[in-house]
Design a protein around this motif. Structure first.
Motif, mmCIF file in Angstrom:
data_model
loop_
_atom_site.group_PDB
_atom_site.id
_atom_site.type_symbol
_atom_site.label_atom_id
_atom_site.label_comp_id
_atom_site.label_asym_id
_atom_site.label_seq_id
_atom_site.Cartn_x
_atom_site.Cartn_y
_atom_site.Cartn_z
ATOM 1 N N LEU A 18 0.643 -1.632 0.167
ATOM 2 C CA LEU A 18 0.799 0.515 -0.210
ATOM 3 C C LEU A 18 0.984 0.743 0.316
ATOM 4 O O LEU A 18 1.596 1.929 0.928
ATOM 5 C CB LEU A 18 -0.889 0.046 1.631
ATOM 6 C CG LEU A 18 -1.496 -0.848 1.285
ATOM 7 C CD1 LEU A 18 -2.994 -1.435 2.768
ATOM 8 C CD2 LEU A 18 -2.992 -1.418 0.103
ATOM 9 N N ALA A 25 -3.339 -0.753 -5.259
ATOM 10 C CA ALA A 25 -4.227 0.549 -5.051
ATOM 11 C C ALA A 25 -3.923 0.731 -6.814
ATOM 12 O O ALA A 25 -5.241 0.531 -7.882
ATOM 13 C CB ALA A 25 -4.263 2.325 -4.675
ATOM 14 N N TYR A 28 -3.546 -2.897 -8.749
ATOM 15 C CA TYR A 28 -4.682 -3.924 -8.656
ATOM 16 C C TYR A 28 -6.003 -3.097 -8.960
ATOM 17 O O TYR A 28 -6.688 -2.886 -8.163
ATOM 18 C CB TYR A 28 -4.642 -4.580 -7.595
ATOM 19 C CG TYR A 28 -6.533 -5.523 -7.051
ATOM 20 C CD1 TYR A 28 -6.542 -5.996 -8.123
ATOM 21 C CD2 TYR A 28 -6.777 -5.165 -6.241
ATOM 22 C CE1 TYR A 28 -7.842 -7.291 -7.800
ATOM 23 C CE2 TYR A 28 -7.794 -6.029 -5.835
ATOM 24 C CZ TYR A 28 -8.918 -6.780 -6.841
ATOM 25 O OH TYR A 28 -9.526 -7.276 -7.095
ATOM 26 N N ARG A 29 -6.630 -3.540 -10.115
ATOM 27 C CA ARG A 29 -7.845 -2.320 -10.270
ATOM 28 C C ARG A 29 -9.230 -3.374 -9.945
ATOM 29 O O ARG A 29 -9.421 -4.662 -10.601
ATOM 30 C CB ARG A 29 -7.647 -2.151 -12.133
ATOM 31 C CG ARG A 29 -6.305 -1.635 -12.440
ATOM 32 C CD ARG A 29 -6.422 -0.228 -11.824
ATOM 33 N NE ARG A 29 -5.848 0.272 -12.933
ATOM 34 C CZ ARG A 29 -5.438 1.411 -11.993
ATOM 35 N NH1 ARG A 29 -5.748 2.169 -11.790
ATOM 36 N NH2 ARG A 29 -4.276 1.940 -12.604
ATOM 37 N N GLN A 30 -9.995 -2.693 -8.890
ATOM 38 C CA GLN A 30 -10.284 -3.725 -7.937
ATOM 39 C C GLN A 30 -11.996 -3.252 -8.626
ATOM 40 O O GLN A 30 -12.729 -2.713 -9.543
ATOM 41 C CB GLN A 30 -10.594 -3.300 -6.720
ATOM 42 C CG GLN A 30 -11.360 -1.898 -6.729
ATOM 43 C CD GLN A 30 -11.003 -1.628 -5.694
ATOM 44 O OE1 GLN A 30 -10.405 -0.062 -4.853
ATOM 45 N NE2 GLN A 30 -12.484 -1.535 -4.474
ATOM 46 N N MET A 61 -8.471 -7.472 -0.254
ATOM 47 C CA MET A 61 -7.645 -7.255 -1.085
ATOM 48 C C MET A 61 -5.990 -8.756 -1.109
ATOM 49 O O MET A 61 -6.515 -9.294 -0.458
ATOM 50 C CB MET A 61 -6.704 -6.387 -0.513
ATOM 51 C CG MET A 61 -5.569 -6.230 1.065
ATOM 52 S SD MET A 61 -5.122 -5.081 1.219
ATOM 53 C CE MET A 61 -6.071 -3.583 1.708
ATOM 54 N N CYS A 68 0.548 -6.355 5.752
ATOM 55 C CA CYS A 68 0.022 -5.084 5.913
ATOM 56 C C CYS A 68 1.143 -4.941 7.307
ATOM 57 O O CYS A 68 1.124 -3.933 7.217
ATOM 58 C CB CYS A 68 -1.321 -5.012 6.179
ATOM 59 S SG CYS A 68 -2.598 -4.807 4.195
ATOM 60 N N ILE A 109 -7.585 1.619 1.211
ATOM 61 C CA ILE A 109 -8.215 1.207 -0.680
ATOM 62 C C ILE A 109 -9.468 0.777 0.661
ATOM 63 O O ILE A 109 -10.119 -0.356 0.823
ATOM 64 C CB ILE A 109 -7.683 0.372 -0.807
ATOM 65 C CG1 ILE A 109 -6.446 0.317 -1.463
ATOM 66 C CG2 ILE A 109 -8.362 0.133 -2.273
ATOM 67 C CD1 ILE A 109 -6.286 -0.888 -2.681
#
Length: 385
Positions: A18, A25, A28-30, A61, A68, A109
């Protein structure tokens, strides 16, 4: 960038950290999860404890909460941790510790959360001479223990993290219990600090921010800081700055303010000397948490089966491919295996015991931990300085 390592025994999937710019972000295209977020919390009563709430993979994620926690220590642009150990006097070192504490606040995110680690899951990464090890020492409630050492700078960091999320009608607040302790061994200085809390707002405007007051204390130098993350906003979210950082550094014996702190954790935080009136940059997020590097496997044979990047590899890979059926099945298999192991331990009358930390709890339900080993060894996963 996704780092995927194949080995006969273990496969590891590592994703970008992150970061303020670039990072997970950007890579990774959520899918659009806003409507799903509203639907997910429909019917959940305000005040509900979400500790045991199971999320479908659509809201995950592709990384574990342990990763994290670790990334906040080993993924950094400008190395504020080394500055702590290289301060010329107690004021330089203390202000560097405050800056490093602020640097651990990473952009979130909205709509996505990391995997809830399984019991005994581990995450082990090195960055230069800094070695970081994290273990999930409890599953219900979720508690993570972190130990980091740097033999070159003579630094040790120990943390025990116990998030307790609750739903409050318009959002979720996760209060992060547990202390963090940073030791600068060359100066016999020990710093204790808390973590800011996580606030996820669904209404009136969707957002994910850090909030709350953080105290940083060093009894050895007699200095203490009180730092507030996020200004309070009205019900409609029209006032205040959710990413603000304000505070002061005081002499704990006289309560006299030495420095004032003001800025935003995602931009610049300034430090003002109250005696001279002079100010300087304490922390610059553009230098600290932008364009961070993705860890990679350097020693595949050294990977443990408990490594986060191994445990969640199949689920992470499916999420990255938007294969939600496979992600759901893979996640279900992990959860069912953990329930089976728990039933087996219960039938034998056995309690799970951490292999790497000594653990204690208080009557109030707080957790504490101490690493069994004095130093964290070099890891099979590394991120370039």
């Amino acid at each position: 960038m996704v780092s995927k390592e194949n080995e006969d025994e273990h496969e590891a999937v590592l994703t970008a950290p992150l970061a303020l710019e670039g990072g997970l972000a950007a890579e990774y295209r959520q899918p659009n999860v806003l409507q799903q977020v509203f639907g997910l919390f429909r019917g959940i009563r305000p005040g509900t404890d979400l500790t045991n709430f199971q999320l479908p993979p659509l809201f995950n994620m592709p990384k574990s909460q342990l990763q994290c926690y670790g990334e906040a220590v080993y993924c950094i642009g400008e190395d504020y941790l080394k500055k702590c150990a290289r301060g010329k006097n107690k004021f330089d070192r203390f202000t560097s510790v405050v800056a490093w504490c602020i640097s651990s606040a990473r952009p979130l995110i909205f709509g996505l959360t990391p995997f809830n680690p399984i019991l005994g899951e581990t995450h082990h990464v090195s960055r230069g001479t800094l070695n970081v090890f994290v273990e999930q020492i409890s599953h219900h409630p979720p508690v993570s223990a972190l130990h980091a050492t740097d033999t070159e700078e003579n630094i040790e960091f120990i943390a025990c993290q116990n998030p307790r999320p609750k739903f409050y009608g318009t959002g979720v607040e996760a209060v992060i219990h547990g202390k963090r302790q940073l030791k600068l061994l060359n100066f016999n200085e020990s710093y204790e600090m808390e973590s800011p809390n996580l606030l996820i707002k669904i209404l009136p405007f969707p957002s994910s921010d850090w909030t709350g007051n953080v105290s940083i204390r060093c009894k050895d130098s007699g200095l203490e800081a009180n730092v507030s993350f996020g200004e309070s906003r009205s019900f409609f979210g029209l006032r205040g700055n959710p990413r603000s950082v304000k505070g002061k550094i005081v002499n704990s014996k006289t309560s006299k303010t030495i420095y004032e702190i003001d800025g935003q954790w995602d931009r610049v935080v300034e430090l003002k000397d109250t005696k001279s009136g002079k100010g300087r940059v304490l922390y610059d997020a553009k230098l600290g948490i932008t364009k961070l590097k993705t860890p990679s496997v350097k020693d595949p044979k050294g990977l443990w089966a408990t490594e986060s990047a191994v445990v969640w590899a199949e689920v992470s890979q499916a999420i990255l491919k938007n294969d939600w059926g496979k992600a759901k099945e893979a996640k279900k298999n992990i959860e069912e295996r953990e329930r089976r192991l728990r039933r087996e331990r219960n039938s034998r009358g056995e309690a799970w015991v951490s292999k790497h930390f000594r653990v204690a709890t208080t009557k109030e339900g707080d957790w504490d931990c101490w690493p069994i080993e004095r130093l964290v060894p070099p890891a099979p996963i590394a991120v370039s300085p």
